[in-house]
Design a protein around this motif. Structure first.
Motif, PDB file in Angstrom:
ATOM      1  N   VAL A 416       0.839  -1.197   0.000  1.00 42.72           N
ATOM      2  CA  VAL A 416       0.000   0.000   0.000  1.00 42.72           C
ATOM      3  C   VAL A 416       0.877   1.252   0.000  1.00 42.72           C
ATOM      4  N   ALA A 417       1.938   1.244   0.810  1.00 42.64           N
ATOM      5  CA  ALA A 417       2.835   2.402   0.871  1.00 42.64           C
ATOM      6  C   ALA A 417       3.538   2.630  -0.456  1.00 42.64           C
ATOM      7  N   ALA A 418       3.797   1.563  -1.217  1.00 41.91           N
ATOM      8  CA  ALA A 418       4.511   1.699  -2.493  1.00 41.91           C
ATOM      9  C   ALA A 418       3.751   2.569  -3.481  1.00 41.91           C
ATOM     10  N   THR A 419       2.427   2.547  -3.427  1.00 44.11           N
ATOM     11  CA  THR A 419       1.653   3.361  -4.367  1.00 44.11           C
ATOM     12  C   THR A 419       1.726   4.850  -4.026  1.00 44.11           C
ATOM     13  N   ALA A 420       2.048   5.156  -2.788  1.00 47.96           N
ATOM     14  CA  ALA A 420       2.087   6.562  -2.375  1.00 47.96           C
ATOM     15  C   ALA A 420       3.251   7.304  -3.017  1.00 47.96           C
ATOM     16  N   ASN A 421       4.258   6.589  -3.500  1.00 44.51           N
ATOM     17  CA  ASN A 421       5.439   7.227  -4.079  1.00 44.51           C
ATOM     18  C   ASN A 421       5.353   7.392  -5.590  1.00 44.51           C
ATOM     19  N   LEU A 422       4.233   6.983  -6.176  1.00 43.44           N
ATOM     20  CA  LEU A 422       4.083   7.111  -7.628  1.00 43.44           C
ATOM     21  C   LEU A 422       3.694   8.538  -7.981  1.00 43.44           C
ATOM     22  N   PRO A 423       4.100   9.022  -9.170  1.00 43.62           N
ATOM     23  CA  PRO A 423       3.789  10.409  -9.544  1.00 43.62           C
ATOM     24  C   PRO A 423       2.299  10.612  -9.779  1.00 43.62           C
ATOM     25  N   PHE A 424       1.786  11.774  -9.344  1.00 45.08           N
ATOM     26  CA  PHE A 424       0.400  12.136  -9.595  1.00 45.08           C
ATOM     27  C   PHE A 424       0.288  12.711 -10.998  1.00 45.08           C
ATOM     28  N   ASP A 425      -0.841  12.461 -11.647  1.00 41.43           N
ATOM     29  CA  ASP A 425      -1.045  12.976 -12.997  1.00 41.43           C
ATOM     30  C   ASP A 425      -2.535  12.928 -13.298  1.00 41.43           C
ATOM     31  N   ALA A 426      -2.885  13.310 -14.527  1.00 38.30           N
ATOM     32  CA  ALA A 426      -4.278  13.256 -14.955  1.00 38.30           C
ATOM     33  C   ALA A 426      -4.714  11.802 -15.123  1.00 38.30           C
ATOM     34  N   THR A 427      -6.024  11.598 -15.260  1.00 36.28           N
ATOM     35  CA  THR A 427      -6.571  10.245 -15.290  1.00 36.28           C
ATOM     36  C   THR A 427      -6.973   9.832 -16.700  1.00 36.28           C
ATOM     37  N   ASP A 428      -6.428   8.692 -17.134  1.00 40.63           N
ATOM     38  CA  ASP A 428      -6.823   8.106 -18.420  1.00 40.63           C
ATOM     39  C   ASP A 428      -7.072   6.618 -18.187  1.00 40.63           C
ATOM     40  N   CYS A 429      -8.342   6.241 -17.982  1.00 42.51           N
ATOM     41  CA  CYS A 429      -8.690   4.855 -17.660  1.00 42.51           C
ATOM     42  C   CYS A 429      -8.668   3.928 -18.871  1.00 42.51           C
ATOM     43  N   SER A 430      -8.353   4.459 -20.051  1.00 39.84           N
ATOM     44  CA  SER A 430      -8.224   3.589 -21.221  1.00 39.84           C
ATOM     45  C   SER A 430      -6.841   2.961 -21.315  1.00 39.84           C
ATOM     46  N   LEU A 431      -5.901   3.448 -20.534  1.00 41.42           N
ATOM     47  CA  LEU A 431      -4.504   3.021 -20.649  1.00 41.42           C
ATOM     48  C   LEU A 431      -4.285   1.517 -20.459  1.00 41.42           C
ATOM     49  N   PRO A 432      -4.911   0.844 -19.484  1.00 35.00           N
ATOM     50  CA  PRO A 432      -4.638  -0.600 -19.327  1.00 35.00           C
ATOM     51  C   PRO A 432      -4.946  -1.409 -20.589  1.00 35.00           C
ATOM     52  N   MET A 433      -6.060  -1.125 -21.235  1.00 36.65           N
ATOM     53  CA  MET A 433      -6.413  -1.856 -22.453  1.00 36.65           C
ATOM     54  C   MET A 433      -5.491  -1.502 -23.614  1.00 36.65           C
ATOM     55  N   ARG A 434      -5.143  -0.237 -23.726  1.00 38.76           N
ATOM     56  CA  ARG A 434      -4.239   0.204 -24.799  1.00 38.76           C
ATOM     57  C   ARG A 434      -2.847  -0.397 -24.599  1.00 38.76           C
ATOM     58  N   TRP A 435      -2.390  -0.455 -23.359  1.00 36.04           N
ATOM     59  CA  TRP A 435      -1.082  -1.058 -23.049  1.00 36.04           C
ATOM     60  C   TRP A 435      -1.080  -2.536 -23.428  1.00 36.04           C
ATOM     61  N   ALA A 436      -2.145  -3.267 -23.024  1.00 34.63           N
ATOM     62  CA  ALA A 436      -2.206  -4.697 -23.312  1.00 34.63           C
ATOM     63  C   ALA A 436      -2.210  -4.962 -24.821  1.00 34.63           C
ATOM     64  N   LEU A 437      -2.890  -4.114 -25.579  1.00 39.69           N
ATOM     65  CA  LEU A 437      -2.936  -4.299 -27.029  1.00 39.69           C
ATOM     66  C   LEU A 437      -1.567  -4.027 -27.645  1.00 39.69           C
ATOM     67  N   LYS A 438      -0.925  -2.968 -27.192  1.00 39.92           N
ATOM     68  CA  LYS A 438       0.385  -2.605 -27.732  1.00 39.92           C
ATOM     69  C   LYS A 438       1.439  -3.643 -27.375  1.00 39.92           C
ATOM     70  N   GLN A 439       1.384  -4.171 -26.166  1.00 38.76           N
ATOM     71  CA  GLN A 439       2.380  -5.146 -25.705  1.00 38.76           C
ATOM     72  C   GLN A 439       2.016  -6.584 -26.069  1.00 38.76           C
ATOM     73  N   GLU A 440       0.896  -6.757 -26.764  1.00 41.65           N
ATOM     74  CA  GLU A 440       0.406  -8.080 -27.170  1.00 41.65           C
ATOM     75  C   GLU A 440       0.206  -8.998 -25.950  1.00 41.65           C
ATOM     76  N   VAL A 441      -0.324  -8.411 -24.893  1.00 48.11           N
ATOM     77  CA  VAL A 441      -0.633  -9.161 -23.681  1.00 48.11           C
ATOM     78  C   VAL A 441      -2.005  -9.810 -23.836  1.00 48.11           C
ATOM     79  N   LYS A 442      -2.080 -11.112 -23.606  1.00 51.59           N
ATOM     80  CA  LYS A 442      -3.337 -11.837 -23.734  1.00 51.59           C
ATOM     81  C   LYS A 442      -4.033 -11.877 -22.370  1.00 51.59           C
ATOM     82  N   ALA A 443      -5.046 -11.050 -22.246  1.00 52.80           N
ATOM     83  CA  ALA A 443      -5.754 -10.938 -20.972  1.00 52.80           C
ATOM     84  C   ALA A 443      -7.208 -11.357 -21.137  1.00 52.80           C
ATOM     85  N   ASP A 444      -7.709 -12.110 -20.155  1.00 50.67           N
ATOM     86  CA  ASP A 444      -9.117 -12.499 -20.170  1.00 50.67           C
ATOM     87  C   ASP A 444      -9.993 -11.449 -19.507  1.00 50.67           C
ATOM     88  N   ALA A 445      -9.398 -10.638 -18.639  1.00 50.46           N
ATOM     89  CA  ALA A 445     -10.183  -9.617 -17.951  1.00 50.46           C
ATOM     90  C   ALA A 445      -9.273  -8.497 -17.464  1.00 50.46           C
TER      91      ALA A 445
END
Length: 518
Positions: A416-445
């Motif tokens: 939980v503490a590890a997430t507190a050190n990540l940089p703050f920025d604007a929100t783009d909730c499409s990124l996980p799906m776009r990342w998986a497509l670009k990296q050819e990650v096969k995800a069921d969900a």
């Protein structure tokens, strides 16, 4: 030209509404918002909406549910409360008070009949009295319901409530008894009412009341108080402040303290010397926190354990000057108990991308009025799923995306503490799906933990998921874990492959697994 396949999140697509951040998301219906409010509350507000604004919006949604189907609304309130699905009882008590003030007679009767099921302690009853007084008068039915609360409970249990919760929220038991005028033929109950209202001590008064008056005497020392605790199960709230520094008193309390109170008092008990490496008290705490049945029976919410872990491991209270040296065995017991407090989950065997929104809004919003941010809650919820699954990848995203090296092998408070050190920025909730497509990650969900206040990005999250499905041929699902009780979700309610669930609902991990498996 408008595109329904790739639309910037600053512009709407069919079915979306403006969210509080200036982007667009899907509106959750009133019944979903009722569930969010009952579990998450609105005390902490969000980055974009004040607690007052969120409370007003949620209250309006609750009232619409009550008006549409009051019996269903009361049943939902009771279900969340009795199953211990919420970190706090406050939202359920508030919603029950609104139902008790309904214009519909059947709804009012159902709400007042449910009073002892939702308000199980004196504090809960005092909260209800304050909330209901603001919405309706003290009519006959309300007085009768409160009177029934005092007459239906076993007299020994009621006496325990009387010495444990003597005054809260500006109310006392004396106030409510004088309003309700309950009648009883039981000598012990009648004597208890007389002691509460007039201070008269009759022989028939339950023994715990006699023990309470003895321990309040100025000449009682720690040894005598410890003996009274052991013989009469006195709660710590019944003791004078000066006795709470006694090691003998604290050792006696550990033997009988309810699990919820024990978790809240760990820091103080350690500072008093009752918890130490290899001590009998520490072994008792470990035994309690490893007892799954006891944790579930006590309705101990995972968030209470997470907050206790976060505070206890820090060695310092959130308020005041109290400090202690954390006992390693206690830290580990809290860590294990967190997972125990969730309903048992059967692994799905699917490939899961667990995506944590770590944007600025998630770092500023709090969960259920606690000191826990939505960002920290997201990490904790993701670890619950990761702990039961074999194939998973944890990501953190805001304006960019970062694979996170966290998982159940890490101690929960460290992850939980590890997430507190990540940089703050604007929100783009499409990124996980776009990342998986670009990296050819096969995800069921994709399981996205967010407040749904997404507003930047070249396309909407639902469009990114549909593009992923089309280009990979995988009928991937999307689960949105909402961590703020606002009215938004990135999940399309008309898409059967998308699901919106309430974060930190104790039932959420099992619901997520069932949906992904189906």
């Amino acid at each position: 030209m408008l595109s329904l396949r790739r639309t910037p999140q600053s512009e709407p697509v069919p079915g979306t509404v403006p969210n509080s951040a200036g982007g667009h998301a899907f509106a959750v219906d009133d019944w979903a918002r009722l569930d969010r409010f009952l579990v998450l509350g609105s005390e902490g507000g969000s980055y974009y909406a004040s607690p007052r604004a969120l409370t007003a919006g949620n209250a309006a949604a609750v009232q619409r549910c009550i008006a549409e189907d009051g019996l269903r609304a009361v049943a939902a309130i009771v279900a969340v409360s009795e199953a211990g699905r919420a970190p706090k009882q406050d939202p359920a008590i508030f919603a029950l008070a609104l139902a008790a003030a309904s214009a519909d007679l059947a709804t009012r009767r159902a709400a007042l009949s449910a009073l002892p099921r939702v308000c199980r302690t004196g504090t809960h009853l005092f909260q209800f009295a304050g909330a209901v007084e603001a919405t309706r008068g003290w009519g006959r039915s309300l007085r009768r319901a409160v009177g029934t609360w005092y007459c239906a409970a076993p007299v020994e249990a009621l006496a325990f409530q009387a010495v444990k919760y003597r005054a809260r929220q500006g109310w006392t038991h004396r106030d409510l008894l004088r309003l309700a005028h309950p009648e009883t033929d039981e000598p012990a109950r009648k004597a208890l009412f007389d002691w509460i209202c007039r201070g008269r001590m009759a022989e028939a008064v339950p023994e715990i009341v006699h023990a309470f008056t003895k321990v309040q005497a100025s000449d009682v020392d720690g040894a005598v108080a410890a003996a009274l605790i052991r013989s009469h199960n006195l709660p710590w709230e019944a003791l004078p402040t000066e006795l709470m520094r006694s090691r003998a008193v604290n050792e006696a309390l550990i033997e009988r303290m309810p699990v919820g109170a024990l978790v809240r008092q760990l820091g103080r008990l350690t500072a008093a010397g009752a918890l130490a490496p290899f001590s009998e008290g520490t072994e008792r705490v470990r035994a309690v926190l490893s007892d799954r049945e006891r944790i579930l029976r006590a309705r101990l919410h995972p968030m209470a354990l997470l907050l206790a872990l976060k505070t206890y491991a820090s060695g310092r209270g959130q308020r005041g000057q109290l400090a202690w040296e954390p006992v390693a065995a206690t830290v580990e017991a809290l860590n294990a108990a967190f997972y125990t407090a969730f309903a048992a989950v059967e692994p799905t065997g699917k490939r899961l991308v667990l995506a944590l929104d770590v944007s600025g809004s998630m770092g500023c919003s709090t969960v259920a009025g606690s000191a826990l941010t939505a960002r920290e809650a997201a990490a904790a919820m993701a670890l619950v799923t990761a702990a039961t699954e074999e194939h998973w990848q944890v990501l953190g995203f805001s304006g960019g995306l970062t694979p996170l090296p966290i998982g159940p092998s890490m101690r929960l408070d460290q992850a939980v503490a590890a997430t507190a050190n990540l940089p703050f920025d604007a929100t783009d909730c499409s990124l996980p799906m776009r990342w998986a497509l670009k990296q050819e990650v096969k995800a069921d969900a994709f399981v996205v933990y967010t407040d749904s206040e997404t507003w930047v990005g070249p396309l909407h999250p639902v469009q990114a998921l549909r593009e992923y499905r089309e280009k990979t041929g995988i009928p991937a699902k999307l689960v949105v874990v909402g961590l703020v009780s606002n009215g938004f979700s990135i999940a399309d309610p008309d898409d059967p492959g998308m699901l919106d669930v309430v974060g930190f609902d104790t039932a959420a991990p099992a619901v997520i697994a069932d949906f992904i498996r189906s």
